[in-house]
Design an enzyme around this catalytic site. Sequence first.
Site, PDB file in Angstrom:
ATOM      1  N   SER A 714       0.846  -1.186   0.000  1.00 44.86           N
ATOM      2  CA  SER A 714       0.000   0.000   0.000  1.00 44.86           C
ATOM      3  C   SER A 714       0.891   1.250   0.000  1.00 44.86           C
ATOM      4  O   SER A 714       1.697   1.415  -0.920  1.00 44.86           O
ATOM      5  CB  SER A 714      -0.961  -0.032   1.185  1.00 44.86           C
ATOM      6  OG  SER A 714      -1.955   0.953   1.042  1.00 44.86           O
ATOM      7  N   ASP A 792      -8.867  -5.043  -6.338  1.00 42.21           N
ATOM      8  CA  ASP A 792      -8.566  -4.020  -5.335  1.00 42.21           C
ATOM      9  C   ASP A 792      -9.363  -2.761  -5.668  1.00 42.21           C
ATOM     10  O   ASP A 792      -9.133  -2.133  -6.707  1.00 42.21           O
ATOM     11  CB  ASP A 792      -7.064  -3.735  -5.348  1.00 42.21           C
ATOM     12  CG  ASP A 792      -6.618  -2.827  -4.206  1.00 42.21           C
ATOM     13  OD1 ASP A 792      -7.475  -2.127  -3.642  1.00 42.21           O
ATOM     14  OD2 ASP A 792      -5.417  -2.829  -3.892  1.00 42.21           O
ATOM     15  N   HIS A 824      -7.599  -5.262  -1.586  1.00 41.61           N
ATOM     16  CA  HIS A 824      -6.391  -4.519  -1.221  1.00 41.61           C
ATOM     17  C   HIS A 824      -5.513  -5.294  -0.249  1.00 41.61           C
ATOM     18  O   HIS A 824      -4.295  -5.182  -0.281  1.00 41.61           O
ATOM     19  CB  HIS A 824      -6.773  -3.164  -0.620  1.00 41.61           C
ATOM     20  CG  HIS A 824      -5.601  -2.262  -0.378  1.00 41.61           C
ATOM     21  ND1 HIS A 824      -4.724  -1.896  -1.382  1.00 41.61           N
ATOM     22  CD2 HIS A 824      -5.152  -1.662   0.748  1.00 41.61           C
ATOM     23  CE1 HIS A 824      -3.791  -1.107  -0.886  1.00 41.61           C
ATOM     24  NE2 HIS A 824      -4.020  -0.952   0.403  1.00 41.61           N
TER      25      HIS A 824
END
Length: 847
Positions: A714, A792, A824
Amino acid sequence: MDSVPEMRGSQNGIHPRIPVSYDLYKELKSEASSEMQEGNVSCLKFVPLPSTVGKCRLAFMGRSSNPMAAPDPNLMFIDVDPLLRNVDLTNWSDLIKPLRIDDRKKQRSVQHDLLLERKRQSPTKGVNDFSFTGNRLLIHGGKTSIFYADVGEIPKFVTHEVPALDDEPRMDPKLCPGDVNFMAFYRNGNLWLQNIKKNGEVFQLTIAGQENKDFKGIYAGWVNYLIQEEFDRYSGYYWQETQSRTQRIVYEVSDESELETLTYVNHVAVAQKICRAGGATSGSARSAAATEAVFPSTGSENPKTDIRFVEFELPGSDAEDNLNVRRYKLPMPLMEYLPWTETEKQGYVVRYGWLGEAGIWAHVLTRLQNKSAVVFIPITSFIDEESVISDDFVQTSPVFILHQWTSETWIKETDSVHFFDLKMAENGEEGRLEFIFHFENMAGFEHLFHLTSMVNWNSERIADLPTIICETMIRPITSGNWQVLNTGIDIDFANQLVYFQGTRDSPLETHLYRVNYAKGSAHNESCLRLTKAKFTHFEISVFIKENLFLVKSSNLTTPTSIEAYRLVIFLKEGVCPRPLAYLADDVDAPGPEIFSFKNSDGDEIFGQIYKPENFDSSKKYPTIVYVYGGPRVQNIKNQFSASRSERHRMYSKFGYVVLTFDNRGSDNRGLKFEGVIKNHMGFFEVQDQVEGVKYVSQTMGIIDENRVAIEGWSYGGFMSLMAIAQYPGVFKIAISGAPVVDWRLYDSAYTERYLGLPEENPQAYNDSSVVQQVQNLPDEPNRLLLFHGMIDENVITTNMMVLIEKLTRACKPYDLKLFVQERHSMRSSRTVEYYEMTVLTYLQQFL
C-alpha cells in the site's frame, strides 16, 4: 534443526544465502508462529450485562479454549468479582450455543462485502458483531443473519433468529432503545423498522434513498466510501436515547449519483459462471464475477451529504396499527450553512449524533480538511421533508457554529468527544452548551479541551440569519508535547473525571489516563496514569457504572494479556491499581530491539531490528527494510505484534536482518513531525529510511550494504518504489505490493488532505508520483518485484497497469505477481503463503 543448512560466514565475514524450499519455509514459518503465539486473546468488544450473582458479567466475542469447539468466534462471558484479586478467568464460557451459519446460498451484497473490506474484516460462520440494548442482545452472524437473546435465559442464553425478509441483506441493525421488540436496519438504499417478534413485520422509515443497477445513487442511512475508508465511521444512522413510544432516528443522505463508477472483475468467478453453463456445479470464487462501485478520485466529484431525521410512534399490539412516519430535513444542505467557499463546502460530515432532546451536533471538515467546525442543529431548524422552500421562507431556528478552527496542515476526525446537556435560561432564548472535544493545540499535539458556547435564540438578534457563530470559551484539559488519542473518552460525572488514552509516558506506549475536567491543564498533577509502565495498552474498555476497566497489554517480549482492574478514585501518581482478574495470561517470547537516532534535520527517529538467528556480530548480513511510512500509522511501539512479527521472525531465521523505521510523517508524534509530507510525499519519508539504514550499518556493523532490500504494501509499496528510484545504490531490490503510482489515481479525501486539489497543485502531484520517477528505476533485471490484487477497489489495479505500461515504454525490467481474487489486503492464507514464498525465493536468488 536438521533441514536448515549450517549458517557459516564466508572468509570475508559476509553471511551466505540460505536455500529456500517449501518444506523449509513451512518449518521455519511454523517455528516463528509458535514463538509468536499470543494464546487465547482473540476477544473483542466487552459489554457489561446485568448480573444477579454479585459479580460484573462481561460479554464479548471470542473463541473457546476447548480444542474440540468450533473455530469461529462466538459470544462468550466471564464474571468478574470486584471483591477478589488475581482471579484466573482464562477459561471462558459460551454465553450462547455456538452458531454455525451456512449462508453460502444467500444473495451476495456488494455494499456488505465492501464494508467488511473497509473494516479490514473477513466473514465468519460465527458471531461477527453484537450489541446490547435494554435486556436484549442483538447478534450478527455469518454474512447477514441476525439473532437476538434475552438476558436471564441461563446457563446459556437462547438465541432466536430474526425473521428474514428475503435474500436481500439487512445491514447495520440496531435495537430500538424504547422497545427492544423493534429493530432498525439499512436495506436497498433506505432505513427500515422491523418488529422482530410479530411475524417480522417491516415498515419503511425513509424514502430519500434510491438505488439503480449501476450501483450509484442516493442512499439514506448509509455511509459513503470516503467516510468509511478515510474517517473510520461505519454507521449512517443513530437512535435518539429515549424510553418514549415516540422515537427519532437521525441519519445521513449520501448522494453519489454524479460519481464515476468502476468495474472490478473476478476472473475466477467469471470462469465459474461459464463452467456452470457446461454442467459444473462447484467453484471457489470469493466475490461476484463483476462488481461495480463508485470511485471518488482526486479532483473529481465528491458525495454530497445531508443530515435528516425521522420521527414516529412505535406500533402497538393491534394488528391494524400502521406506522405514521414524519420525515424532516434542513431547508438547505448542512454544508451550505457554513461560511465557507463552494470548494470548501464539498467537504465531509465526519461525526454527528443526538444532543439530548435539543437537537443534533455535527463535526464537519472542508474538502481539503484544513478548516473545521462543530455545529449544533436545533430540532426546530428542521422542516417537513415534503416542504417546498419559497423565496419568502423564514427558518424557525438557525444552525449554531459552536467552534471553528483552521490548520496549516490538516485536521483529524475524532471520537474523543462528549456533549453535556444544554442548559437553558428561564427566558427560553439563551442557553449554555458545554462539551469536551479533541483537537490539536498550538504546538500541533492532540489534546482535550473543555468548551462552553453561548447559544442565543433571541429573535431580534438572529432575524434572517441561517447561521449564528457562538461566543465560545475554550479551556485546555490536557497539555504538553504528547498525544491524546482520538479513540474515545469516558466521563465520570460524579467525580468530574474524564478517562482517555494517550502517550504522556512515551511516544512508543499508549496508556489509560484520567484527569479532572473541571480543573484543566493548569493542574496537570491531576492527570494520572492507571495502567502499568513499560507496556503498551490498547482496546481499553472503561465501565464507570460497574467501577471497572479492561485492558489488553503487551510489550516487545510479552505477548498480549487481558486484565481487569477496579476504578480507584484515590490514587497517587505512579501507583497503579492491582488487577482483579486475568482473562488471558502472557508468556515470554523473543522480540525485536528498539533504538533511535537523530536524522540530518535533528528529528528523533525510532527504529526496530530483528537480528538473524544464531547471530554473530562479526558477520554482515543481508537486510530487509520493512516499510509503511505513511501518515496515520505507527509501526514502532513497545508492543507485541504477532502477525507482522511472525513474518519478520521467519525472515530472521533465514538469516536476514529485518529493519523497520517510523519516519517523519508517521503517527502520534505531533503535526510538526507528521506534517512534513504536506505537498511532497515520498521524499522526507524515504530520506529517513535511508539514514536509518546507514545508521545501523555504521553503529552496529552488521549490514551487508550491497544486499539491502526494501519491502512494503500500500503506502509501503509506494515507498519501496520511491526509495529504489531515488537511492538505487542503497537498495538492491524493491518489493512493492499494491502501490499508488500516481496520486491522481487515489481517492479524494486521503490524497487532497496531503497534496491539495490536483488542478491547483499539479507540481505536488508530479513530485510525489512514481510514474514521474520511472526513468530512475533500475535498468538491471531482478531488482523490482511487484504484487497487486486484481479486484482491489482501494488502490485500484489501474495503478499497477499504468506502472507496467511506463516500465515497458522505458524498457525497464520488472517481475509481476497478480492475485486474482484479492482486494487490497491478502485475506486468503494461501495467498499469504504464496507471497512469502515468492519473496523469500526472490531474495535468495537475487539479493
